[in-house]
Design a protein around this motif. Sequence first.
Motif, PDB file in Angstrom:
ATOM      1  N   LEU A 211      30.266  69.281 106.373  1.00 25.93           N
ATOM      2  CA  LEU A 211      31.453  69.468 105.530  1.00 25.93           C
ATOM      3  C   LEU A 211      31.616  70.910 105.047  1.00 25.93           C
ATOM      4  CD1 LEU A 211      31.113  66.225 103.365  1.00 25.93           C
ATOM      5  CD2 LEU A 211      32.915  66.708 105.042  1.00 25.93           C
ATOM      6  N   TYR A 212      30.591  71.729 105.315  1.00 27.23           N
ATOM      7  CA  TYR A 212      30.638  73.122 104.883  1.00 27.23           C
ATOM      8  C   TYR A 212      31.714  73.835 105.693  1.00 27.23           C
ATOM      9  CZ  TYR A 212      28.939  77.791 103.756  1.00 27.23           C
ATOM     10  OH  TYR A 212      28.828  79.079 103.314  1.00 27.23           O
ATOM     11  N   ASP A 213      32.781  74.256 105.034  1.00 23.57           N
ATOM     12  CA  ASP A 213      33.931  74.747 105.787  1.00 23.57           C
ATOM     13  C   ASP A 213      34.589  75.944 105.107  1.00 23.57           C
ATOM     14  OD1 ASP A 213      36.155  75.104 107.319  1.00 23.57           O
ATOM     15  OD2 ASP A 213      37.156  73.259 106.665  1.00 23.57           O
ATOM     16  N   PRO A 214      34.344  77.146 105.618  1.00 25.25           N
ATOM     17  CA  PRO A 214      34.946  78.341 105.015  1.00 25.25           C
ATOM     18  C   PRO A 214      36.465  78.318 105.068  1.00 25.25           C
ATOM     19  CG  PRO A 214      33.224  78.942 106.582  1.00 25.25           C
ATOM     20  CD  PRO A 214      33.473  77.477 106.748  1.00 25.25           C
ATOM     21  N   LEU A 215      37.042  77.505 105.960  1.00 23.69           N
ATOM     22  CA  LEU A 215      38.494  77.518 106.124  1.00 23.69           C
ATOM     23  C   LEU A 215      39.185  76.376 105.380  1.00 23.69           C
ATOM     24  CD1 LEU A 215      38.813  78.538 109.879  1.00 23.69           C
ATOM     25  CD2 LEU A 215      38.936  79.985 107.849  1.00 23.69           C
ATOM     26  N   HIS A 216      38.454  75.689 104.537  1.00 23.60           N
ATOM     27  CA  HIS A 216      39.066  74.653 103.702  1.00 23.60           C
ATOM     28  C   HIS A 216      40.152  75.322 102.845  1.00 23.60           C
ATOM     29  CE1 HIS A 216      39.590  71.560 100.698  1.00 23.60           C
ATOM     30  NE2 HIS A 216      38.777  70.755 101.346  1.00 23.60           N
ATOM     31  N   PRO A 217      41.349  74.721 102.767  1.00 28.11           N
ATOM     32  CA  PRO A 217      42.433  75.371 102.022  1.00 28.11           C
ATOM     33  C   PRO A 217      42.028  75.739 100.587  1.00 28.11           C
ATOM     34  CG  PRO A 217      43.193  73.292 102.997  1.00 28.11           C
ATOM     35  CD  PRO A 217      41.761  73.457 103.388  1.00 28.11           C
ATOM     36  N   SER A 218      41.220  74.902  99.943  1.00 30.40           N
ATOM     37  CA  SER A 218      40.819  75.197  98.559  1.00 30.40           C
ATOM     38  C   SER A 218      39.991  76.468  98.492  1.00 30.40           C
ATOM     39  CB  SER A 218      40.003  74.042  97.981  1.00 30.40           C
ATOM     40  OG  SER A 218      40.743  72.860  98.094  1.00 30.40           O
ATOM     41  N   VAL A 219      39.115  76.642  99.482  1.00 30.83           N
ATOM     42  CA  VAL A 219      38.290  77.850  99.521  1.00 30.83           C
ATOM     43  C   VAL A 219      39.182  79.075  99.707  1.00 30.83           C
ATOM     44  CG1 VAL A 219      36.506  79.071 100.824  1.00 30.83           C
ATOM     45  CG2 VAL A 219      36.272  76.614 100.397  1.00 30.83           C
TER      46      VAL A 219
ATOM     47  N   ASN B 247      41.641  71.983 110.484  1.00 32.90           N
ATOM     48  CA  ASN B 247      41.629  72.124 111.935  1.00 32.90           C
ATOM     49  C   ASN B 247      42.806  72.956 112.426  1.00 32.90           C
ATOM     50  OD1 ASN B 247      39.279  70.729 112.387  1.00 32.90           O
ATOM     51  ND2 ASN B 247      40.334  68.750 112.338  1.00 32.90           N
ATOM     52  N   THR B 248      43.983  72.689 111.828  1.00 35.05           N
ATOM     53  CA  THR B 248      45.148  73.496 112.188  1.00 35.05           C
ATOM     54  C   THR B 248      44.911  74.939 111.750  1.00 35.05           C
ATOM     55  OG1 THR B 248      46.386  71.516 111.608  1.00 35.05           O
ATOM     56  CG2 THR B 248      47.660  73.485 112.148  1.00 35.05           C
ATOM     57  N   ILE B 249      44.338  75.100 110.556  1.00 32.58           N
ATOM     58  CA  ILE B 249      44.053  76.446 110.060  1.00 32.58           C
ATOM     59  C   ILE B 249      43.155  77.178 111.061  1.00 32.58           C
ATOM     60  CG2 ILE B 249      42.842  77.768 108.268  1.00 32.58           C
ATOM     61  CD1 ILE B 249      43.817  75.733 106.232  1.00 32.58           C
ATOM     62  N   ARG B 250      42.145  76.456 111.547  1.00 33.38           N
ATOM     63  CA  ARG B 250      41.232  77.082 112.503  1.00 33.38           C
ATOM     64  C   ARG B 250      41.995  77.609 113.725  1.00 33.38           C
ATOM     65  NH1 ARG B 250      36.012  75.854 111.575  1.00 33.38           N
ATOM     66  NH2 ARG B 250      37.025  74.720 110.138  1.00 33.38           N
TER      67      ARG B 250
END
Lengths: 89, 575
Positions: free
Chosen positions: B477-485, B563-566
Motif C-alpha cells: 500500500l506504500y504509494d508515493p503517487l497516492h493523491p493525498s500524498v 493507477n491513472t496517475i502513474r
Amino acid sequence: MVKQNVRVINKLGLHARAATKLVNEAAGYDCEILLCRDGQQADAKSIMGIMMLAASQGTELELVISGTDERSALHSIVDLFENRFGEDE
Amino acid sequence: MLSLHGAGIGKGIAIGRAYILKRSDIDIPQYSVQDIEVENEVTRFLGAINATHGQLLEIESHIPSDAPPESKSFIEAYLLMLKDPLISDQPVETIRTEKCNAEWALQRHSELLVARFDEMQDEYLREKKNDVRQITSRIQHNLLDIPQQGITEVAGQLEDKVIISHELSPADTVQFKNHNIIAFVTDLGGPISHTAILARSLNIPAVVGLHGATRYVQHDETIVVDGKRGTIVINPDEGVLDKYRARKRFVSQRKKELSELKDNLPVTKDGADVTLLANVELPEDIQAAHQWNAQGVGLYRTEYLFMNRPEPPSEQEQYAAYSEVIRLMRSPVTIRTLDLGADKQVDGGRSEAPTNPALGLRAVRLCLHEPGLFRPQLRAILRTSALGPIQIMIPMVSSLNELDQVLDMIEETKEELRHDGEVFDEKVPVGGMVEVPAAAIAADFFAHRLDFLSIGTNDLIQYTLAIDRIDDAVNYLYDPLHPSVLRLIKLTIDAGTRAGIPVTMCGEMAGDARYTKLLLGLGLRIFSMDSTSLLEVKKKVLESDLRILPGKVEEIMQCPDSNTIRDMVVALEDL
C-alpha cells in the motif's frame, strides 16, 4: 566483610563501557565483590553478570566485599560510581 | 533455479560462485566422564578457552588499520566475555559436580545466559545474547577440534566469491576488503545493522535478512546477487544469466553515459535553475557527493555517530565529526539533529518497549525529552557554523508548541555559547522536516517560524497512508503517487513559496528519477538524494520544460486514482 550502598548516577547506567571499567577495577583485588539489587546478586568480576543487573541511572545497589584488601577495594569502587565511571554526565 | 528476496544493500549486480561460511550448526555431544577423567575434561575445557583467546587476538591483529574504531572495541568486549566467570568458571564446576563432558557443560551455561539476556526489556542488552552465542560457538569449535570458519581462517579461498552465511560479525565484514569478496548474503540482519553499514562502504552488493539463504544455497553454486532489488538467484539458467549479464552491462553503460552529464549545471530547458544536493551519513559519502558533483548537502544524518554504542558521543566528538564533513564538503551542509527512535542507547532507564515506535518518543520528541542528549548536539552544530555555511534541520516537527520549544532551546544554547566565548554564525538558518501530515497541512504556520522546509517523503507517506513500510503484509500500500500524498507535498511547497522560504525534498522520492518531472511541475526546485542518483535526476532536469510541466501536473492533481496517475506521470517523460 564490608558493605556500602551506592547509587548509579552516570546517565547511561551500567552498560557495556561502565561495566568494563568496573570489571577491570574489580579484577585488581583479591576479594569477592558482589553487587546486590533487590535480591539479585552479581559478581563484579563478571561483565555479563553486571549487565544482567540492568542497572540504569538512579538504581540503588549494595556493594558487599570480602577478602584481604576489602577496604581499599570498597574505596576505589565507590569512587568509580561517584565519578560516573569517567563519563561526562 | 530459485530466487529469494531480502533487504538489498548497494546498487550493483554480482555474479559468482557461493562460498558457504558455516559457523553455528555443530552437534554438541553429551556424555558422562569417569571420576579419574574429570580433571582431564577440565583441562581440555581450559585449553579451549586459551585457544579461543589466542584466535581472538589473532583476528584483532588482522583488522585493517583504516577500519572503524568500533571493530576493535568489539573484539575487546569478546575477550572480556571469554574471561567472564559465567563462561570460563561455571562450566568447570558443572564438569566436576555432574561429571559430564566439557561441551555439554558449556552449552548448558551458554543457553542459560542466552535465555537471561533474551528476557531483558532493554533492546541493547538483549542483543548481547548474540555475542554469547558467538563466543560459545568459538569455544565449541576448539573443543571439538572443528576448524573455525571466520574470514581469517579461510583466507585465500574467497577471491571472487559470494559469501553466504547465517550472520556475519563486524569483525568479519571489516576484513572483506582484504580478500576481494564480490558480494555477500546473510540469513539475519537488517539494512541498518552494523554489518550492513560497514559493507556499504566497501561498494559491493549484498542482501541481508534473507532467511533461509544458508539452507537453499549449496557450496560452489552460481549465484546472482542484485543489491538494488534485494534479490538473489541460485543456479540461474543460461537465459536468466544472460539477462543479468546484460543488465550488468547496461548498468555500467548507463553509468558511463550519465557520467558525461557530470559537469552540466542542472538547468531546465527553459532556463530555470534547479539545485541538486546529496544526502550523506559517513565522511566517505562526501567523496561520492563530490564524485557526482552535488551542489551541497541537503541532509546530513547524524544518527550514525550515536548508533552501535552504549553512550552518546560528547560535544567535542560531535564537533570533530561535523567539522570534518564541513571541511571536506566545502559547500553548504544541512545538518539534521538526531532522528533516533525510542532507542536503547540513549535511555537506559526506559523499562517498557514502546508499542508503536513510529508514533512514539522519537526524533525531535526524544531530543526535547532528553535535553542532556540534545544540548551537546546543538552546541556542537552551532560551533561548527563558524567554519562554513550550515543549516540546522529539525526532524519530524508536528506541533508549533514543540517547534517553539526547540527554537527557544537553540536561542538558549546560543546564549550559553556567547557566555563561553565560543564563536558561531548568529544567523544560522533553522528549518524543519515535513514528515508528519500535521506539519504539511499547517505548513503555512510552520513556514512563518522557520528559514526553510524539507519534505521527508518516506515518513510522510507512511504516516499519511497509515502503513508500516517494514510490515510485509501492508507495504504494497506504500504509494508515493497516492493523491493525498501529492496534495500534502503541494501544500508544503506552496506554503514555503508564499512565505518566501526555500522548500527542499530529501526523501527517497527526490532521488527517484521517475518522479523528477512531477516534482518540478509541483514547484519543487531543490532535491536532495543519495549521491548515486544525482546524475539520473540531473538528466531529467535537463529534459524538463517548465513552460509545459505545471499545466500537465495540474491535470494529474485532479485525478483521484493512483493507477491513472502513474500512467500520467509516465506520460510526462514524452514531453
